[in-house]
Write a protein that holds these residues in place. Sequence first.
Motif, PDB file in Angstrom:
ATOM      1  N   THR A 105     -60.705  33.523  62.862  1.00  0.00           N
ATOM      2  CA  THR A 105     -59.647  34.528  62.872  1.00  0.00           C
ATOM      3  C   THR A 105     -59.974  35.558  63.934  1.00  0.00           C
ATOM      4  OG1 THR A 105     -59.030  34.297  60.529  1.00  0.00           O
ATOM      5  CG2 THR A 105     -58.604  36.418  61.566  1.00  0.00           C
ATOM      6  N   LEU A 106     -59.007  35.879  64.775  1.00  0.00           N
ATOM      7  CA  LEU A 106     -59.087  36.986  65.724  1.00  0.00           C
ATOM      8  C   LEU A 106     -58.165  38.095  65.236  1.00  0.00           C
ATOM      9  CD1 LEU A 106     -58.886  35.182  69.193  1.00  0.00           C
ATOM     10  CD2 LEU A 106     -60.886  36.307  68.240  1.00  0.00           C
ATOM     11  N   VAL A 107     -58.639  39.339  65.274  1.00  0.00           N
ATOM     12  CA  VAL A 107     -57.816  40.444  64.813  1.00  0.00           C
ATOM     13  C   VAL A 107     -58.146  41.680  65.644  1.00  0.00           C
ATOM     14  CG1 VAL A 107     -59.492  41.055  63.009  1.00  0.00           C
ATOM     15  CG2 VAL A 107     -57.102  41.768  62.764  1.00  0.00           C
ATOM     16  N   ALA A 108     -57.126  42.484  65.899  1.00  0.00           N
ATOM     17  CA  ALA A 108     -57.325  43.722  66.652  1.00  0.00           C
ATOM     18  C   ALA A 108     -58.053  44.754  65.797  1.00  0.00           C
ATOM     19  CB  ALA A 108     -55.979  44.288  67.100  1.00  0.00           C
ATOM     20  N   VAL A 109     -58.946  45.518  66.443  1.00  0.00           N
ATOM     21  CA  VAL A 109     -59.662  46.602  65.781  1.00  0.00           C
ATOM     22  C   VAL A 109     -58.907  47.899  66.049  1.00  0.00           C
ATOM     23  CG1 VAL A 109     -61.845  47.841  65.593  1.00  0.00           C
ATOM     24  CG2 VAL A 109     -61.835  45.388  66.076  1.00  0.00           C
ATOM     25  N   GLY A 110     -58.692  48.672  64.988  1.00  0.00           N
ATOM     26  CA  GLY A 110     -57.891  49.881  65.102  1.00  0.00           C
ATOM     27  C   GLY A 110     -58.700  51.158  65.169  1.00  0.00           C
ATOM     28  N   GLU A 111     -58.242  52.187  64.500  1.00  0.00           N
ATOM     29  CA  GLU A 111     -58.817  53.522  64.611  1.00  0.00           C
ATOM     30  C   GLU A 111     -60.140  53.621  63.849  1.00  0.00           C
ATOM     31  OE1 GLU A 111     -56.047  53.505  61.042  1.00  0.00           O
ATOM     32  OE2 GLU A 111     -56.124  52.645  63.056  1.00  0.00           O
ATOM     33  N   TYR A 116     -52.381  42.561  66.360  1.00  0.00           N
ATOM     34  CA  TYR A 116     -52.749  41.208  66.794  1.00  0.00           C
ATOM     35  C   TYR A 116     -53.514  40.504  65.686  1.00  0.00           C
ATOM     36  CZ  TYR A 116     -54.754  37.300  69.365  1.00  0.00           C
ATOM     37  OH  TYR A 116     -55.125  36.038  69.770  1.00  0.00           O
ATOM     38  N   PHE A 117     -53.059  39.302  65.346  1.00  0.00           N
ATOM     39  CA  PHE A 117     -53.728  38.458  64.369  1.00  0.00           C
ATOM     40  C   PHE A 117     -53.486  37.007  64.762  1.00  0.00           C
ATOM     41  CE2 PHE A 117     -55.645  37.606  60.288  1.00  0.00           C
ATOM     42  CZ  PHE A 117     -55.132  36.380  59.913  1.00  0.00           C
ATOM     43  N   HIS A 118     -54.570  36.282  64.885  1.00  0.00           N
ATOM     44  CA  HIS A 118     -54.474  34.871  65.270  1.00  0.00           C
ATOM     45  C   HIS A 118     -55.509  34.098  64.460  1.00  0.00           C
ATOM     46  CE1 HIS A 118     -53.921  31.399  68.051  1.00  0.00           C
ATOM     47  NE2 HIS A 118     -55.187  31.161  67.727  1.00  0.00           N
ATOM     48  N   ALA A 119     -55.074  33.059  63.753  1.00  0.00           N
ATOM     49  CA  ALA A 119     -55.986  32.345  62.864  1.00  0.00           C
ATOM     50  C   ALA A 119     -55.817  30.843  62.998  1.00  0.00           C
ATOM     51  CB  ALA A 119     -55.753  32.761  61.413  1.00  0.00           C
ATOM     52  N   SER A 167     -49.397  48.904  74.393  1.00  0.00           N
ATOM     53  CA  SER A 167     -49.380  48.586  72.966  1.00  0.00           C
ATOM     54  C   SER A 167     -48.356  47.494  72.721  1.00  0.00           C
ATOM     55  CB  SER A 167     -49.016  49.834  72.150  1.00  0.00           C
ATOM     56  OG  SER A 167     -49.991  50.838  72.339  1.00  0.00           O
ATOM     57  N   PRO A 168     -48.807  46.334  72.288  1.00  0.00           N
ATOM     58  CA  PRO A 168     -47.884  45.224  72.119  1.00  0.00           C
ATOM     59  C   PRO A 168     -47.112  45.331  70.818  1.00  0.00           C
ATOM     60  CG  PRO A 168     -50.080  44.554  71.490  1.00  0.00           C
ATOM     61  CD  PRO A 168     -50.184  45.979  71.966  1.00  0.00           C
ATOM     62  N   ASN A 223     -49.987  36.889  74.665  1.00  0.00           N
ATOM     63  CA  ASN A 223     -50.176  38.179  74.016  1.00  0.00           C
ATOM     64  C   ASN A 223     -51.222  38.958  74.791  1.00  0.00           C
ATOM     65  OD1 ASN A 223     -51.922  39.850  71.946  1.00  0.00           O
ATOM     66  ND2 ASN A 223     -49.837  39.731  71.108  1.00  0.00           N
ATOM     67  N   PRO A 224     -51.035  40.258  75.015  1.00  0.00           N
ATOM     68  CA  PRO A 224     -52.011  41.029  75.797  1.00  0.00           C
ATOM     69  C   PRO A 224     -53.415  41.029  75.190  1.00  0.00           C
ATOM     70  CG  PRO A 224     -49.953  42.242  75.580  1.00  0.00           C
ATOM     71  CD  PRO A 224     -49.832  41.049  74.691  1.00  0.00           C
ATOM     72  N   TYR A 225     -53.504  41.049  73.867  1.00  0.00           N
ATOM     73  CA  TYR A 225     -54.831  41.027  73.246  1.00  0.00           C
ATOM     74  C   TYR A 225     -55.523  39.685  73.488  1.00  0.00           C
ATOM     75  CZ  TYR A 225     -54.100  45.449  70.809  1.00  0.00           C
ATOM     76  OH  TYR A 225     -53.903  46.775  70.523  1.00  0.00           O
ATOM     77  N   LEU A 226     -54.764  38.605  73.387  1.00  0.00           N
ATOM     78  CA  LEU A 226     -55.338  37.300  73.664  1.00  0.00           C
ATOM     79  C   LEU A 226     -55.735  37.187  75.131  1.00  0.00           C
ATOM     80  CD1 LEU A 226     -56.099  34.452  72.904  1.00  0.00           C
ATOM     81  CD2 LEU A 226     -53.695  33.791  73.071  1.00  0.00           C
TER      82      LEU A 226
END
Length: 670
Positions: A162-168, A150-153, A324-325, A294-297
Amino acid sequence: MYQPQELQQIVEQRLEQTRRQRLHSHTEIQQGRPDLAEDDPQRRARFEAHMSGDAPVNAEKVWGDADFVDAVFLLVGSRAARAVARIVTDAGRTPLGTGFLVSPRVLITNNHVLEDAASAGDAWVQFNYELDETFTPRPPDVYALRPDLYFHAVSWQDLDFTLVAVGERLQGTGSLSAQGYCPLSDRPDKHAKGATVNIVQHPGGDYKKLVLRGNRIVARTDKVLHYEADTEGGSSGSPVFNDAWEVVALHHWGSPHLSTALPDGQPLGTLVNEGVRISAIVESLRAARDHLPNPYLDEVLAASAQSRPQGSAASPPAMETLPSPAPVEARLSVPIEITVRLGTPGPVQTGPAPTAPSGPERVRVDRNYGNRPGFDGAFLPGLGVPLADIVAPVQRQIAPLLAGPSSGLLSYQHFSVVMNGGRRLAFLTATNIDGATYIPIDRSTGQPAAEAAEGDQWFEDTRIDPALTVTQPFYSANSRTFDRGHLTRRSDPTWGTPEKAVRANADTFHFTNCSPQHWLFNESVKYWQGVERHYLEFGATLDRSRLSVLQGPVFAPDDPVYTDTAGRDLQVPVQFWKLVLRVQNGVPQATALLVSQRDLLPLPRKPVLPGGDGSPPDVTTFLTSVAHLQDQTGLNFTSLAPYDTFRPPPAIPHAEGAPLRAITSWADLP
């Protein structure tokens, strides 16, 4: 990409729009009526009712100078601060800015910090990058970012987020859920002009800092808030909270006022800052969801219904497990006007408005090191400075480079550095200074400005193994004693074209140009710091407008040992040397100086008060001979010795009989 010229145009366009509003706010605040800074009575009433009634933390006195808040203010603030992280790149070497979680899996920051999916994919986020109650650095929990999920800017010219998903998790032992999150809310009663705000940030990429209360909102548009607070490079992307620890803005700009006083002469603060209103961001996200769900949004917008920071101290509401999208990148450019860091309120002016270009609070360094000319040994007419000959006696100790010349010479804009591999600090830095084309650089913009100030964001040079350089872990472990001290001063190489001056300014913030200096050193060594400016301003002949300066630490076998956060020892140099080269009236001259920080080392960091107890101690700068400097450093200065200006005093009150003359006034300099 961020463009200073475009930003300058925005500043000029918006300057007049908020001038009267900020003047009104300042006038009411200065006269003890901050509630009247808010000129919307309905908003003022809603805000006061919310803060004294149904806010997560009740403020018993919303307006005025008294700082009465419920004790739970600290507990909730601590919980909110856990969601704030430092954003870094280069595998953790280079700080970019600040960000914070706005849902269990999504982080927000400025778009000028993470401009695109590629830059986000190269970045890490470090939670708990802070000191504990014993002033010991906590081990951070480090996570990768997943823009592929997920990335939205929205671009920096617009809402700059900017919004971004955090991973491992990459390092640490904690969990992302333990950090909590700060929900984004668009409710209309979270702020009012005249009210205080609190900012949690990583200024200059340093440990997490809090700027609490006393910071007033002074202006508002549909998209942004202006407020007065202390921020620095690296603060971009910080959450701006009200006293109930609800996020009211995303901090993104900062620069000096255009004036420093109200019309009646009352002084103003020196900084005003701008943050993007959270309500504008939420509105933008809802519009984006309608076009590209989007599920993250959905998770971010679901979290926005919460009224307080969520974390382990107060369990968040149950969130549906999200599938997981597929990778999604949504880049949105909203056609809106944005005000950026403007001038101070002041009287309405006639004629062209003064301008003060602002910039995102992120320091940038040009990694294309191939365009750096480095130190020019023929810079001074009639006085050659053979750098290769000077370092020849220590050639075997010079740190090898991963990329660059085999000599180990690191070239920067208008200066060069030679590193001591064993001691992990510079043998010397060599700098050319041209006073005739000098350009001061402003720290908050990184661009040419009327006045220059010190900055705090430092970088590793990718041309040398980090193990051969003293970097942030040492300064973090010894922050109560040492500052990151420039060898080549930040202002010395900033000359030539504006492009070169900007590059030179950033280049001085490489750790290769840094040495541990006691925190009082820069405040107490008057002549050591000012000698270059003295010689540039001493006379007006053309040949006096140029200097070449060599300087570095004196490496002694009995230098004290300090340890970094990884348990690695470092011998910290006690003495520093400087050799100022110039041509005056056609005559080459070389002036050598020595200074010691030994007497300062036992003094722990504390506020320094002007006069009386707490004043910085005197540190004497000595003139010495070029030959003595050669003996102390092991470098070869024989080609410069014929131009030595040192004249020893008739009697030298020194135990070892070393050629030293204390500087007690500028008249002592030859």
